[in-house]
Design a protein around this motif. Structure first.
Motif, PDB file in Angstrom:
ATOM      1  N   HIS A  14      -4.829   5.885   2.857  1.00 23.09           N
ATOM      2  CA  HIS A  14      -5.972   5.056   3.235  1.00 23.09           C
ATOM      3  C   HIS A  14      -6.291   4.110   2.081  1.00 23.09           C
ATOM      4  O   HIS A  14      -6.058   4.441   0.908  1.00 23.09           O
ATOM      5  N   VAL A  15      -6.817   2.933   2.408  1.00 21.96           N
ATOM      6  CA  VAL A  15      -7.204   1.976   1.377  1.00 21.96           C
ATOM      7  C   VAL A  15      -8.678   1.608   1.542  1.00 21.96           C
ATOM      8  O   VAL A  15      -9.224   1.600   2.652  1.00 21.96           O
ATOM      9  N   ARG A  16      -9.292   1.337   0.417  1.00 23.85           N
ATOM     10  CA  ARG A  16     -10.661   0.789   0.398  1.00 23.85           C
ATOM     11  C   ARG A  16     -10.592  -0.519  -0.374  1.00 23.85           C
ATOM     12  O   ARG A  16     -10.327  -0.521  -1.582  1.00 23.85           O
ATOM     13  N   ARG A  21     -14.206  -1.120  -7.270  1.00 25.40           N
ATOM     14  CA  ARG A  21     -12.939  -0.468  -7.589  1.00 25.40           C
ATOM     15  C   ARG A  21     -12.140  -0.212  -6.304  1.00 25.40           C
ATOM     16  O   ARG A  21     -12.098   0.917  -5.797  1.00 25.40           O
ATOM     17  N   PRO A  22     -11.495  -1.220  -5.764  1.00 22.50           N
ATOM     18  CA  PRO A  22     -10.637  -1.000  -4.589  1.00 22.50           C
ATOM     19  C   PRO A  22      -9.554   0.024  -4.923  1.00 22.50           C
ATOM     20  O   PRO A  22      -9.041   0.070  -6.046  1.00 22.50           O
ATOM     21  N   ALA A  23      -9.215   0.844  -3.942  1.00 20.20           N
ATOM     22  CA  ALA A  23      -8.308   1.957  -4.235  1.00 20.20           C
ATOM     23  C   ALA A  23      -7.437   2.288  -3.029  1.00 20.20           C
ATOM     24  O   ALA A  23      -7.778   2.005  -1.880  1.00 20.20           O
ATOM     25  N   LEU A  24      -6.292   2.912  -3.345  1.00 22.07           N
ATOM     26  CA  LEU A  24      -5.404   3.509  -2.356  1.00 22.07           C
ATOM     27  C   LEU A  24      -5.456   5.017  -2.547  1.00 22.07           C
ATOM     28  O   LEU A  24      -5.229   5.517  -3.654  1.00 22.07           O
ATOM     29  N   ARG A  33      -5.570   2.679  -8.294  1.00 15.63           N
ATOM     30  CA  ARG A  33      -6.383   1.472  -8.330  1.00 15.63           C
ATOM     31  C   ARG A  33      -5.627   0.284  -7.738  1.00 15.63           C
ATOM     32  O   ARG A  33      -4.433   0.106  -8.005  1.00 15.63           O
ATOM     33  N   LEU A  34      -6.310  -0.511  -6.931  1.00 16.91           N
ATOM     34  CA  LEU A  34      -5.736  -1.732  -6.358  1.00 16.91           C
ATOM     35  C   LEU A  34      -6.240  -2.939  -7.133  1.00 16.91           C
ATOM     36  O   LEU A  34      -7.438  -3.036  -7.449  1.00 16.91           O
ATOM     37  N   HIS A  35      -5.324  -3.841  -7.438  1.00 14.30           N
ATOM     38  CA  HIS A  35      -5.664  -5.030  -8.209  1.00 14.30           C
ATOM     39  C   HIS A  35      -5.372  -6.290  -7.390  1.00 14.30           C
ATOM     40  O   HIS A  35      -4.594  -6.272  -6.446  1.00 14.30           O
ATOM     41  N   ARG A  50       0.021  -5.460   3.835  1.00 17.41           N
ATOM     42  CA  ARG A  50       1.458  -5.234   4.009  1.00 17.41           C
ATOM     43  C   ARG A  50       2.118  -4.884   2.681  1.00 17.41           C
ATOM     44  O   ARG A  50       2.994  -4.012   2.613  1.00 17.41           O
ATOM     45  N   GLN A  51       1.686  -5.540   1.610  1.00 15.36           N
ATOM     46  CA  GLN A  51       2.221  -5.226   0.282  1.00 15.36           C
ATOM     47  C   GLN A  51       1.873  -3.796  -0.127  1.00 15.36           C
ATOM     48  O   GLN A  51       2.718  -3.065  -0.657  1.00 15.36           O
ATOM     49  N   VAL A  52       0.624  -3.410   0.125  1.00 16.27           N
ATOM     50  CA  VAL A  52       0.195  -2.046  -0.223  1.00 16.27           C
ATOM     51  C   VAL A  52       0.965  -1.029   0.612  1.00 16.27           C
ATOM     52  O   VAL A  52       1.396   0.025   0.111  1.00 16.27           O
TER      53      VAL A  52
END
Length: 253
Positions: A14-16, A21-24, A33-35, A50-52
């Motif tokens: 799941h992603v937020r 702090r966006p996260a997977l 952490r998502l950047h 799609r990249q994630v």
């Protein structure tokens, strides 16, 4: 209830994307952490997701390749009942190369054969399974027993404990050996409950994963009989293999 976590396809996690702090959250429970999350725009967000997703799928593949190395990846699950189907599904979900086969098709092409089902195999099939460890194929046996279930020691070589040796050990240790012998040969079939089957599935998956990783606990699994009782408590018993006595010959007349 609305929540900020969006599922990825194929159970990848799941992603937020909102917040500081966006996260997977991966399918194994880690938070990454998502950047460089796009500030706005539906198309940009879709491309980023799609990249994630590609990253999460590649990560899962690398982890599973480490869990199932060459020579410990191909697992044949015998039988077609509900329990064997659940075991096969769980192992496949974890990345093993799983194939389902009828009991009569057990052979030495797999790295491991899982012969765990409601009923013990027929004598001819049992003999074929007993030969596999000496040919380089490990075997995990198991069968129902009066509403409970027995998961046998893992057989990995010619010196492994056999199901017949487990049976004789049980008879030797039982205060009601005659009754137990009658039950084992003539007892009525008693189907384990769904909860017992779930516990057996978890045990089998644990054994197979330990075998695949060659973890230190593997030696214990090679001499441990695991019993799931009808009331759901579980016990373990050490069972050691032994050399079979030489066949006797008739005295000369």
């Amino acid at each position: 209830m609305k929540h900020p976590w969006r599922p990825l396809p194929d159970g990848l996690g799941h992603v937020r994307l909102e917040g500081l702090r966006p996260a997977l959250r991966t399918d194994t429970g880690e938070f990454l952490r998502l950047h460089r999350v796009p500030d706005g725009g539906r198309l940009a967000r879709r491309a980023y997701l799609r990249q994630v997703t590609d990253f999460a799928r590649d990560r899962r593949g690398r982890i599973q390749a480490g869990l199932w190395p060459a020579g410990r990846r191909r697992v044949d699950v015998l039988d077609t009942d509900q329990l064997s189907r659940a075991i096969a599904d769980q192992l496949a979900r974890l990345g093993a190369d799983v194939r389902r086969s009828p009991r009569s098709a057990a052979d030495a092409t797999a790295d491991l054969v899982v012969a765990v089902a409601a009923h013990a195999p027929e004598p001819a099939v049992a003999d074929r399974l007993a030969d596999l460890p000496s040919q380089g194929t490990a075997v995990l046996h198991g069968h129902a027993d009066g509403g409970g279930f027995l998961v046998m020691p893992l057989a990995t070589d010619r010196d492994a404990v056999t199901p017949d040796q487990v049976r004789r050990r049980r008879l030797a240790a039982s205060p009601a050996a005659d009754e137990l012998a009658c039950w084992l040969t003539q007892g009525p079939p008693v189907q384990p409950s769904g909860t017992v089957r779930a516990l057996v599935t978890a045990r089998v998956v644990e054994v197979v994963r330990t075998w695949a990783s060659e973890a230190p606990q593997l030696d214990d699994l090679r001499r441990t009989l695991h019993v799931v009782h009808p009331d759901l408590h579980q016990t373990q018993h050490v069972v050691l293999g032994f050399d079979e006595p030489a066949p006797t010959t008739a005295p000369p007349r």
